[in-house]
Design an enzyme around this catalytic site. Structure first.
Site, PDB file in Angstrom:
ATOM      1  CG  ASP A 529      -1.964   0.756   1.171  1.00 49.47           C
ATOM      2  OD1 ASP A 529      -2.291   1.639   0.272  1.00 49.47           O
ATOM      3  OD2 ASP A 529      -2.825   0.735   2.284  1.00 49.47           O
ATOM      4  CD  GLU A 532      -0.372   5.500  -3.516  1.00 47.58           C
ATOM      5  OE1 GLU A 532       0.331   5.871  -2.483  1.00 47.58           O
ATOM      6  OE2 GLU A 532      -1.132   4.750  -3.738  1.00 47.58           O
ATOM      7  CG  ASP A 605      -7.891   4.640   0.780  1.00 47.88           C
ATOM      8  OD1 ASP A 605      -7.630   3.416   0.951  1.00 47.88           O
ATOM      9  OD2 ASP A 605      -6.832   5.142   1.507  1.00 47.88           O
TER      10      ASP A 605
END
Lengths: 953, 541
Positions: A529, A532, A605
């Site tokens: 996770d 980015e 999300d």
């Protein structure tokens, strides 16, 4: 999985707008995007006099030999005559055209490695090209039918791909190509001065008509409290790509928008900003917006009833894409990127399937996943202890809900130091994992890329010693940012020395005294996770662009690739835990072109709203277009507490997504399906069981996509490329080649839905077996909360396993049911693919791959229907070259006891006279009042060739 | 033709299963064939379908209700019975039959094809008996303790009943006394009212009243501000303790730092680093800074303690006393003033004599007039009355409480049908989890106390037993809910579900925050150990 900086404020002010636009740039806040759009605006203002300043000098070009695959030539810029550019045009296998342009002998080097990370290898050159040159242009004719033509216009530079003389895609047709060359700050100082003085000295700058007369954000740029120092100055790239004959464009995930991308400029613009590709951790993202999200795949399909074509623009830097559907029918796009060379692949099509194959040829396909990973995943931020996990597992078993995977989010890790268990709550991690594995299940544990800067954290300590952490703009030391653990650093996966190190961490047995994750098992899946990367105190919640990576590249150059590399290395690490390797499972949030090779993604999300449920389907479809089929959205929505009706509908969405996971934010109420009241609880149980019964369909679809690159979820334009009415449809889809068509309900209170049918064919309701013929191209189905609009296309054979089990590995020996849905001519086909689901034995031919067919012969009398149907099973693996295939292979032997227990024949029309096993006995059967023939237990093995003959007269 | 085709009929089949395989003893009698001519049939248990006898347990689901496949997994939602000879028979879900795993519940291994799972019923049975025996012992010991709780409740009952009886008598006496004093006061008042009204016109008195009102308003405002300050302090303290520094919200960080400076607290993250404790030295400073006081002015402590007292001053009494002090001595009657001439030793008896004379006088309407200060007397009578009324009320309250306690004692909804929980009323249990200590004072309040210091948060007050069960059932007493605790700064009010089981000690075992600010605490108590002979099927432990 979660929320960066805005969470705190949001919770203090619960009524505030959730998505904080101020956290993320609009085009007008991004210097190079502003420049790029201003360039397009200038072109728009003077359409007649506008021409590209870039051209090829023909004399250099004469050396081109007719059989050459391509050429390299200098490009001249009339506004910067002293700057040299070099252009490279090559035609590859599959008819793929690659166009590259770079600045030659510039002050610095433009980033040119994006394609290297995306591609599976250097694509092979075509051996079938014929070049000709007439004074103004070079032409290449190629393709098996010689119907492809690539034309390079010299002045102004323009590249056009034709099929059958029809323009497919045009580069620089609108003259927006612009590669800002490297310069020194000193060179541009006088101009900066002029900027202050105003218009009077405009004529001093001969490039102003093209570039504008200001040096907008050339040398630094401030956004909110962050200043990007831009040490290399301006280096952006602008390119217009036009599809003159295609009305629809798809792809460029990830955006929460329609599958058929709407306009961002022009009179019918739906959004005011361009679509943006800049991997970002967006808190509570909007359900209809062009803003960038967690991943970026710069691949765009353009589609018409005549042909499909695609461009893959291999850029890793921040990129903005304006789209305009123009009146005359085509689509104009404008790609504005911050840095990097021009490196565009033109994928010629001409069908969607061809484009998928061509893109797969470049970037690879999604490999066959571990079979368990297509089961149901139960996640929450957070299951708080090993006993919590055991308790949740017990409840699933008590309620007889199938589930394959339990997940642990960040709170398992002490101080958010990933790999390091919090022993107060997880005193026995390996025993806990084994308890889960005892029922054939698996655990997935999160490992995020930010490392807590603590010397008692072996992972950080070792990475620091190795010097493989991302560096700050000074290029020295370690970049320090904030994330879950507080002060953190990030491994620079572009650094080759980080690779072996990362792989070594996942070993479950200590090797050479190096620290590794011994408190784990070889079966644990990994969740990557925040890659980015998410940096809570960074600009736009990510890393400063002037951070420095291996090789001296700036973060701005590699940003969109960063997350893929992390998942890539984790995939390799998880695979290398065992010898021989086994298929690992890695879930990633950030992705790029090529990420499909390293596991699954999810849409990040999302919110527990109907809008997010609906857009989640479109996003998964778009990801499939982008070559990344193993995708899903969090069931129930990450944020919020969905009402039971919404949760039930969302389980349907999940059950019909390749990746099926329920997840929830830490502030939400628990919502494991067993907590639901009746009737909702039983509805979800049925949905979960439906997913499990259809695992053979899903796994077979995964096999196909692993070969072909054609997505698992197939929208109308992929299934029926010539049916224009279907091009805009993105709320229903087919599953692989199975013939199943589903339209999940994503609105409250719905009681029936209308499904679009592109053909005059019979479709059967999956649950009632009712045969529908489309009326005005639509079939209307009841869709109360306990009903799922799911149709079987006539002509399909659907293999299922109908016995409820606790987890998918426990279904290994269960018998199959075949639903044989005859088409209007009484025929059908289908297939099932099986292997051990864990190893790479399939590469050595350890598979069972059966083709099922139903063929009818007409009855004798006039107007008679079907006279006889022969239903048969043949070995598909034998007819392909899957390794050294042996029908008696190890896997086939291990499932030798698996029967086909039931045949359900739909569309027979009338009661048969007899049903016989070919060459054998009479079978038991029943013909129901709905006209459904149910053949009881033909007692045939799934690994065998067999045939059943239904005699109607 | 495929060479394998010859194998088609050699499928490893389950068809050879006994027809009653997997059938619970209660249904075995239903699994008999009906002979119809040459073949045998069988009717599904729901009566909806007749099938061939050979179709029973043939691993293919024929009946809607699944009754034809008691011994296989062919029908969904079925039950499978394992005999478990040597142990106790068990029923499992059919989804666990023939799935390759040996079910613990089926120690005879009958859930999988023969040869797959070993028969472990001997060992499992022995283990089970051992466990049952251990549980029995525990329950036996526990129930002994429990019976001592019940005995305690009965003692309490007796004590309370006696108390109530005493209180009833006392109330009676006190009521009479109140009646008597009210009578006196009313008479005295009617005598003095007019005179008092005149005196109240005094500017001094009027000014005093204004001062009083002002002071009272000031106190009210002051209290309001104190409350606000406390509330703000609480908010900021929870913010400081609960904010996530990782979010890097500068506004929040500034608020925390500002509060720390104002309240003289060390920076929270420095404290968490913990080892050096450097930051703590500044903590005491600010307290001393406020200590400089203006001379004569009340400090906060004095205001807190004495202002209320001051505000309770009876102004009428004061007015009368003032009058006596400044008024002409001659105006006083000899009778009233006579005390001045009486030796100290005799004074008390004189006063009581005088009071009774005066009241007698007033009763008979004598002694009216300026020579006689009726107002002061009436006032005194009034005070006496209110004192007596107050005492009466206290006694009544005590009685009410005692009565309620009595009612609660054996209320299934209160301390249990046998009063077994009374003993635990207010007993505090705690569990140290490292970072925090969790304390539950039964039937009162649950708290979370940081081990690093500080007062912690209320996790809620006792609000109910297990709502999912009915009062009187054992299940009802296995859960206690504590609700409406301190509000989470970004979530709901904290609450606790206390899950209890029978054990020989009153103790807390585990604490888990399953959802934000909702705690589940497990523990044991002898109060749940019902005696072994008390074996209602539903109330099985």
């Amino acid at each position: 999985m979660r929320s960066p900086g805005t969470l705190l404020l949001l919770l203090l002010l619960p009524t505030a707008l959730a998505f904080k636009p101020s956290d993320f740039k609009t085009c007008s806040q991004s210097g190079f995007c502003r420049r790029g759009r201003a360039l397009a605006a200038r072109a728009q203002e003077s359409p007649s006099s506008w021409h590209s300043p870039y051209s090829i000098e023909p004399p250099e070009f004469l050396a081109l030999a007719p059989r050459q695959q391509g050429f390299t030539t200098s490009v001249y810029s009339s506004i910067h005559p002293n700057v040299k550019f070099v252009l490279d045009v090559i035609i590859h296998e599959e008819g793929i055209v690659r166009v590259r342009m770079d600045e030659e002998d510039g002050l610095r080097k433009r980033y040119n490695e994006a394609a290297q990370w995306a591609l599976i290898g250097e694509p092979k050159l075509s051996d079938d090209v014929l070049w000709t040159i007439d004074g103004e242009k070079a032409k290449a004719v190629y393709g098996p039918k010689k119907d492809m033509k690539l034309v390079v216009d010299f002045n102004p530079l323009k590249i056009t791909l034709f099929r059958h003389g029809k323009e497919q895609v045009v580069l620089n047709g609108r003259g927006l190509l612009h590669m800002e060359h490297f310069r020194t700050k000193e060179d541009s100082k006088p101009l900066e001065h002029i900027e202050g003085e105003g218009q009077s000295v405009l004529q001093v700058n001969p490039a102003a008509w093209f570039e504008g007369d200001t040096q907008d954000a050339f040398w630094d740029e401030t956004f909110s409290t962050w200043t990007d120092t831009k040490p290399k100055g301006p280096e952006s790239l602008s390119l217009d790509i036009t599809f003159p004959n295609h009305a629809h464009v798809y792809g460029i995930p990830q955006h929460a928008t329609n599958l058929s991308l709407p306009s961002t400029t022009g009179p019918i613009a739906r959004h005011t900003d361009p679509f943006r590709l800049y991997n970002a951790d967006v808190f509570e993202y909007l359900s209809d917006s062009p803003t960038s999200l967690y991943g970026s795949i710069p691949l765009m399909h353009a589609h018409s009833a005549n042909s499909t074509v695609a461009v893959f623009n291999a850029l890793a830097s921040e990129t903005w894409i304006d789209i305009a559907h123009v009146e005359k029918g085509g689509v104009e796009t404008h790609w504005i990127s911050e840095s990097g060379i021009l490196d565009v692949f033109l994928l010629p099509g001409p069908t969607p399937t061809d484009v998928f194959a061509q893109y797969a040829h470049l970037t690879g396909t999604a490999p066959l996943p571990a079979h368990w990973s297509i089961g149901y995943h139960q996640c929450r931020w957070n299951y708080v202890s090993s006993d919590d996990i055991r308790g949740v597992q017990n409840r699933f078993d008590e309620e007889d809900f199938p589930v394959d995977v339990f997940w642990l989010d960040i709170e398992y890790a002490e101080d958010h130091r990933y790999f390091m268990w919090n022993k107060k709550t997880f005193p026995d991690p390996v025993e806990m994992t084994r308890d889960v594995e005892a029922v054939g299940r698996k655990m997935v544990v999160i490992v995020d890329p930010h490392l807590k800067r603590a010397n008692d954290y072996p992972v950080y300590k070792r990475a620091s010693e190795l010097g493989v952490l991302v560096k700050p703009k000074s290029g020295e030391g370690e970049y320090e940012g904030w994330c879950w653990p507080g002060s953190s650093s990030w491994i620079d996966f572009f650094h080759p020395a980080s690779w072996d190190f990362w792989i070594s961490l996942f070993k479950t047995k200590t090797i050479d005294g190096q620290w590794s994750w011994t408190e784990s098992t070889d079966n644990v899946g990994i969740w990557n996770d925040m890659n980015e990367p998410s940096v809570f105190n960074g600009p736009e919640i990510t890393m400063p662009k002037d951070n420095v990576h291996y090789g001296g590249w700036e973060h701005r150059d590699v940003h969109n690739i960063n997350g893929m590399l992390f998942a890539n290395l984790t995939f390799q690490a998880a695979e290398a835990r065992t010898d021989p390797p086994r298929r690992p499972f890695v879930l990633t949030r950030a992705f790029y072109a090529g990420s499909q090779r390293f596991g699954a993604m999810w849409t990040g999300d999302n919110l527990g709203t109907w809008e997010h449920m609906a857009v989640g389907i479109k996003m998964v479809l778009a990801n499939g277009v982008g070559g990344m089929p193993f995708a899903g959205s969090d069931v129930g929505g990450f944020f919020g507490n969905p009402e039971p009706e919404m949760l039930v509908r969302w389980y349907v969405v999940g059950a019909f997504s390749p990746f099926f996971r329920a997840h929830a934010h830490i502030d939400t109420k628990r919502r494991e399906p067993y907590l639901l009241e009746e009737p909702y609880k039983s509805l979800v149980r049925d949905i979960l069981r439906l997913r499990y019964s259809m695992l053979p369909v899903w796994y077979t679809a995964f096999r196909e996509t692993s070969e072909s690159g054609v997505p698992i979820l197939r929208p109308q334009y992929v299934m029926f490329p010539e049916d224009e009415a279907g091009f805009g449809i993105d709320d229903q889809y087919y599953i692989g080649s199975s013939g199943l068509l589903v339209k999940p309900v994503t609105q409250k209170g719905v009681m029936e839905v209308s499904m679009y049918i592109a053909e005059d064919q019979v479709y059967y309701d999956y649950f009632t077996n009712h045969a529908h013929r489309p009326q005005n191209r639509h079939i209307t189905l009841p869709a109360n909360l306990d009903q799922i609009p799911l149709l079987i296309r006539g002509g399909s054979i659907i293999p299922t396993r109908e016995r409820p089990r606790r987890s998918s590995p426990l279904m290994k020996h269960d018998p199959f049911t075949l639903r044989i849905a005859l088409d209007t001519s009484g025929n059908a086909r289908g297939e099932v693919y099986l292997d051990d689901g864990e190893t790479y034995g399939y590469g050595r031919g350890h598979v069972v791959w059966r083709g099922f067919g139903a063929e009818s012969t007409k009855g004798k009398g006039k107007g008679q229907g079907i006279g006889m149907v022969r239903i048969s099973s043949v070995d598909l693996a034998a007819s392909t070259e899957v390794g050294a295939y042996d029908p008696m292979n190890e896997f086939a032997r291990s499932v030798g006891d698996v029967r086909v227990e039931k045949l359900v024949v739909l569309g027979l029309g009338k009661k048969p006279l007899s049903v016989v096993l070919d060459g054998g006995r009479e079978l038991e059967w029943e013909f129901t009042s709905e006209g459904v023939l149910v053949i009881k237990d033909p007692a045939v093995r799934v690994v065998d060739d067999w045939a059943v003959v239904v005699q109607s007269e | 033709m495929h060479p394998w085709l010859l194998l088609v009929f050699a499928l490893p089949s389950l068809a050879a299963l006994d027809k009653t395989y997997g059938v619970p003893p209660s249904l075995v009698s239903k699994y008999v064939p009906r002979t119809k001519g040459s073949h045998q049939t069988w009717t599904c248990l729901d009566g909806l379908k007749e099938i061939a006898w050979s179709a029973v347990n043939d691993d293919y689901c024929d009946c809607q209700d699944g009754s034809d496949e008691p011994g296989t997994s062919a029908c969904p939602n079925n039950k499978f019975y394992c005999r478990n000879e040597g142990h106790i028979g068990a029923i499992i879900q059919s989804s666990r039959v023939n799935d390759g795993l040996c079910e613990q519940e089926c120690c005879d291994g009958s859930d999988e094809p023969s040869g797959v799972c070993p028969n472990t019923c001997q060992e499992v049975g022995a283990e089970h008996r051992k466990k049952t025996e251990a549980e029995r012992k525990l329950r036996k010991t526990g129930s002994k303790i429990r019976s001592s709780y019940i005995a305690y409740a009965h003692k309490e009952k007796k004590r309370l009943e006696a108390l109530v009886a005493d209180l009833v008598q006392e109330i009676e006496t006190r009521e009479k006394e109140v009646e008597r004093l009210r009578d006196i006061a009313e008479r005295a008042e009617s005598l003095s009212a007019a005179e008092l009204e005149r005196k109240k016109q005094s500017p001094l008195y009027q000014s005093l009243l204004v001062h009083h009102t002002a002071l009272k308003s000031l106190q009210k405002e002051h209290k309001k501000h104190l409350e606000r300050e406390n509330a703000l302090g609480d908010i900021l303290t929870s913010l400081r303790a609960g904010y996530n520094p990782n979010y890097q919200d500068m506004a929040v960080l500034e608020a925390v730092r500002g509060w720390e400076a104002l309240a003289g607290l060390p920076h929270i993250n420095d404290v968490r680093k913990g080892d050096d404790g450097e930051a703590d030295t500044t903590a005491e400073k600010p307290k001393t800074e406020d200590d400089v006081e203006d001379e004569g002015l009340w400090n906060a402590a004095k205001i807190e303690k004495e202002l209320d007292q001051l505000l309770k001053t009876d102004h009428v009494t004061l007015l009368l006393e003032h009058d006596q002090l400044v008024g002409p001595a001659s105006a006083q009657s000899l009778l009233l003033d006579i005390s001045a001439y009486i030796p100290d030793a005799l004074l008390p008896s004189y006063h009581s004599f005088r009071d009774s004379v005066l009241s007698a006088l007033s009763v008979f309407g004598i002694g009216r007039g300026g020579a006689f200060d009726t107002s002061a007397e009436s006032n005194r009578a009034r005070v006496a009355l209110s004192d007596a009324e107050h005492s009466l009320k206290l006694t009544q309250d005590e009685q009410r409480t005692a009565n309620e306690d009595l009612l609660d004692l054996f209320d299934p909804d209160g301390f249990g049908p046998e009063g077994e929980w009374k003993k635990l009323d207010g007993m505090c249990l705690s569990k140290d989890t490292g970072e925090y200590t969790y304390e539950v004072c039964l039937f009162d309040e649950a708290r979370q106390i940081p081990n690093s210091g500080g007062s912690g948060f209320s996790l809620g007050k006792f609000s109910s037993w297990n709502k999912a069960a009915r009062p009187g059932e054992l299940e009802y007493y296995t859960r206690q809910h504590y609700t409406q605790g301190a509000k989470c700064w970004n979530g709901p009010h904290r609450s606790v579900e206390l899950v209890l089981t029978c054990g020989t000690e009153n103790t807390l075992l585990t604490v888990a925050e399953l959802e934000k600010c909702e705690y589940q605490i497990t523990g044991t108590t002898p109060a749940l150990c019902r005696p072994l002979e008390d074996e209602h099927t539903k109330d099985e432990l």
